[in-house]
Design an enzyme around this catalytic site. Structure first.
Site, PDB file in Angstrom:
ATOM      1  N   SER A 246     -18.718  25.274   2.411  1.00 27.82           N
ATOM      2  CA  SER A 246     -18.731  24.160   3.299  1.00 27.82           C
ATOM      3  C   SER A 246     -19.440  23.083   2.467  1.00 27.82           C
ATOM      4  CB  SER A 246     -19.531  24.348   4.530  1.00 27.82           C
ATOM      5  OG  SER A 246     -19.044  25.607   5.189  1.00 27.82           O
TER       6      SER A 246
ATOM      7  N   VAL B 179     -12.530  19.707   0.756  1.00 32.55           N
ATOM      8  CA  VAL B 179     -12.115  19.170  -0.469  1.00 32.55           C
ATOM      9  C   VAL B 179     -11.947  20.586  -1.353  1.00 32.55           C
ATOM     10  CG1 VAL B 179     -14.632  19.238  -1.463  1.00 32.55           C
ATOM     11  CG2 VAL B 179     -12.851  17.893  -2.729  1.00 32.55           C
TER      12      VAL B 179
ATOM     13  N   TYR C 295     -12.719  26.598  -1.877  1.00 31.65           N
ATOM     14  CA  TYR C 295     -12.148  25.925  -0.651  1.00 31.65           C
ATOM     15  C   TYR C 295     -13.209  25.357   0.128  1.00 31.65           C
ATOM     16  CZ  TYR C 295      -8.451  25.572   2.837  1.00 31.65           C
ATOM     17  OH  TYR C 295      -7.456  24.919   3.579  1.00 31.65           O
ATOM     18  N   GLU C 296     -13.528  24.242   0.378  1.00 28.70           N
ATOM     19  CA  GLU C 296     -14.541  23.638   1.097  1.00 28.70           C
ATOM     20  C   GLU C 296     -14.011  22.859   2.385  1.00 28.70           C
ATOM     21  OE1 GLU C 296     -18.030  23.458   0.032  1.00 28.70           O
ATOM     22  OE2 GLU C 296     -17.804  23.448  -2.121  1.00 28.70           O
ATOM     23  N   PHE C 297     -14.664  23.174   3.387  1.00 29.38           N
ATOM     24  CA  PHE C 297     -14.338  22.754   4.772  1.00 29.38           C
ATOM     25  C   PHE C 297     -15.561  21.919   5.291  1.00 29.38           C
ATOM     26  CE2 PHE C 297     -11.396  26.137   4.996  1.00 29.38           C
ATOM     27  CZ  PHE C 297     -10.401  25.695   5.520  1.00 29.38           C
TER      28      PHE C 297
END
Length: 425
Positions: A325, A330, A390-392
């Site tokens: 996160s 992104v 994999y960023e939220f």
């Protein structure tokens, strides 16, 4: 802790400063402040060598209000009572950290219904996560509206909380802890294409769980990792929806599972999650900076699992995804120019997501932290496959997270199936 001094009494004040009314008034204030300082307990860190969090609570002087952190992820470092409806919470990192992910979580209730002010003051960090509240620890509501003031530099915020005899949970993010993930894994027990195992234990002896999804005869594999950093809850929420899409009873998912096995480690840092740490494991090490020498039991267990997949004689690894996160969605990737297998996958996958979701800005930062001992950098270098962080977003709407994760998982499956089919021709 030493016994607190007795509250200031007239006899004590006369003994200190006989005949001086103003001085006695001043002394009364000083002694009262000292009394409050002792009566307001400092809630210390749990023993870093203990398996479970030490149950801790704080009762106000009038016994009307109670704060509690006796649950996994509970985090208060010091609580000070400044008045019957005015409190101060101090939040500190578990160790020196360059990444500001200040985590707080507590439960509060009162014998009478009232509003209280709670100032959250950060030492070694600043306010990153807008508060979330719950009355049952299941359903959570964003509660930015409860902030009545904030320091311009983010060093503190003041909340006005409505409290009653019904416990109110207040946390940086929803509490998604080790037990929640274990329950989530167990929900898949009825699916014949899923198996579970422990691949190791943490510093404090907590299990590191791994799920394997797919046909046992599938020769190729992908690897999914989450929660190296404890507060990054939205990354775990995104990972859960992503994995659920791979497990769905759809023609696409069924075909994917026949061709690929997916190994999933949902919580890489179970001690940090249990203790409410900002960044590190129980040894004070940032796990996503330990992917070179693998000094920690958590990273060593994950490393060994990856090597076992690499060394399978009948197949190979195709993709590594590490869910995290940050402030917005992104994809942190290897440099665009690379020789990773399968050729051009990351570029093609992100393009497919962009085409399918025009309202979603697909942001890519290539070569991010390529010089550091991160999971992504190590996997790309040592295993030669596409590795993506994999960023939220921290505050992304949770239904939006579901949509992004679901659709990106579907596009990943389509692309890998097509590549596998082409390779087989």
């Amino acid at each position: 802790m030493a016994s607190p001094p007795a509250p200031a009494t007239p006899a004590m004040l006369n003994a200190i400063m006989p005949g001086r009314k103003c001085a006695r008034s001043f002394a009364r204030k000083i002694l009262t402040a000292i009394w409050i300082g002792y009566a307001s307990i400092s809630i210390a860190h749990a023993d870093p060598n203990a398996l479970s969090l030490v149950s801790t609570s704080f009762d106000s002087i009038d016994k009307n209000i109670r704060f509690e952190v006796d649950f996994p992820g509970g985090k208060i470092d010091r609580l000070i009572e400044n008045g019957s409806d005015n409190f101060e919470i101090v939040i500190r990192p578990e160790t020196d950290t360059s990444n500001d992910s200040a985590w707080y979580a507590f439960r509060v209730h009162s014998k009478t219904s009232l509003e209280i002010k709670v100032r959250i003051r950060y030492e070694g960090g600043s306010h990153r996560y807008a508060p979330k509240i719950s009355h049952d620890r299941v359903e959570w509501t964003p509660a930015n509206h409860l902030i009545v003031s904030r320091h311009p530099g983010g060093r503190e915020v003041t909340l006005k909380l409505p409290v009653s005899d019904k416990p109110l949970w207040v946390a940086s993010q929803e509490l998604v802890n080790n037990k929640d993930i274990a329950s989530w894994i167990n929900d898949f027990d009825s699916k014949p294409f899923i198996s579970n195992k422990e691949i190791g234990t943490s510093v404090n002896g907590r299990p590191i769980h791994s799920m394997t999804i797919g046909d046992p005869d599938a020769s190729d594999s992908i690897f999914i990792l989450s929660r190296q950093h404890p507060p990054e809850v939205t990354g775990t929420i995104g990972m859960m929806h992503f994995v659920e899409t791979l497990c769905a009873d759809t023609p696409l998912a069924n075909q994917f599972r026949k061709l690929f096995q997916t190994s999933v480690v949902p919580i890489a840092n179970p001690d940090g999650v249990a203790k409410g740490y900002w960044r590190a494991n129980a040894n004070g090490v940032d796990l996503n900076r330990d992917w070179l020498h693998f000094t920690q039991p958590e990273t060593k267990a994950i490393h060994d699992e990856l090597i076992s997949l690499r060394d399978r004689e009948d197949g190979r690894m195709w993709l590594f995804l590490d869910f995290h996160s940050t402030f917005n969605e992104v994809f942190y990737t290897a440099p665009i120019q690379n020789n990773l297998f399968p050729a051009g996958f990351t570029k093609d996958w992100l393009a497919a997501i962009d085409e399918r979701m025009p309202s979603f800005d697909v942001l890519r930062e290539e070569g991010h932290n390529a010089h550091r001992a991160t999971s992504k950098a190590w996997v790309a270098r040592e295993l030669g496959i596409h590795a993506i962080t994999y960023e939220f977003g921290d505050e992304t709407d949770r239904e939006r997270i579901r949509d992004i994760a679901t659709q990106s998982a579907e596009e990943m499956m389509k692309l890998l199936i097509a590549r596998k089919t082409d390779e087989s021709k």
